[in-house]
Design a protein around this motif. Sequence first.
Motif, mmCIF file in Angstrom:
data_model
loop_
_atom_site.group_PDB
_atom_site.id
_atom_site.type_symbol
_atom_site.label_atom_id
_atom_site.label_comp_id
_atom_site.label_asym_id
_atom_site.label_seq_id
_atom_site.Cartn_x
_atom_site.Cartn_y
_atom_site.Cartn_z
ATOM 1 N N SER A 83 -10.105 16.466 -8.847
ATOM 2 C CA SER A 83 -10.717 17.341 -7.849
ATOM 3 C C SER A 83 -11.847 18.140 -8.462
ATOM 4 N N PRO A 84 -12.913 18.317 -7.731
ATOM 5 C CA PRO A 84 -14.015 19.129 -8.226
ATOM 6 C C PRO A 84 -13.592 20.587 -8.311
ATOM 7 N N GLY A 85 -14.224 21.312 -9.207
ATOM 8 C CA GLY A 85 -13.985 22.735 -9.313
ATOM 9 C C GLY A 85 -12.936 23.141 -10.328
ATOM 10 N N LEU A 86 -12.246 22.207 -10.969
ATOM 11 C CA LEU A 86 -11.283 22.570 -12.007
ATOM 12 C C LEU A 86 -12.035 23.052 -13.234
ATOM 13 N N PRO A 87 -11.503 24.066 -13.908
ATOM 14 C CA PRO A 87 -12.173 24.531 -15.126
ATOM 15 C C PRO A 87 -12.051 23.497 -16.235
#
Length: 137
Positions: free
Chosen positions: A78-82
């Motif tokens: 998923s996009p947005g994971l650190p």
Amino acid sequence: MNRITRREALGVSAGALTALGLTAAAATAAVRPPRTSPDPSAGAAGPGTGDTVNEVYLGRRIRITPGTGGGHHGGHHSPGLPTVRIDGQELHVMRNADGSWISVINHYETYADPTSLARAAVRELQGSDLVPFGGAA
């Protein structure tokens, strides 16, 4: 005839192994590097708020940068994971539905934020190097 039974031999062996294990654990704790405080230039709030974390914990460099939105690990997350790195190697992290975090190091224990997750991974590694996720060596 004074013969030792199997039960007595196992008891002596178990006792000796326990003593050896306790001695090794004490020796490991004695050589563990001291805890250090976070780098003052690092964000105080942690990556949950979009800040960058850059600290040394138990002698290991932890860097956490906010997710960019383009995906992770070749785009299959998923996009947005650190991005969490320990000594430059990326630690695979996942966010649970309840907002807690887990890593590839330990799927069974959850953490409130990526910083505490990275610190737990450092403790779990016990000085070992983090191997790249995916088995490519």
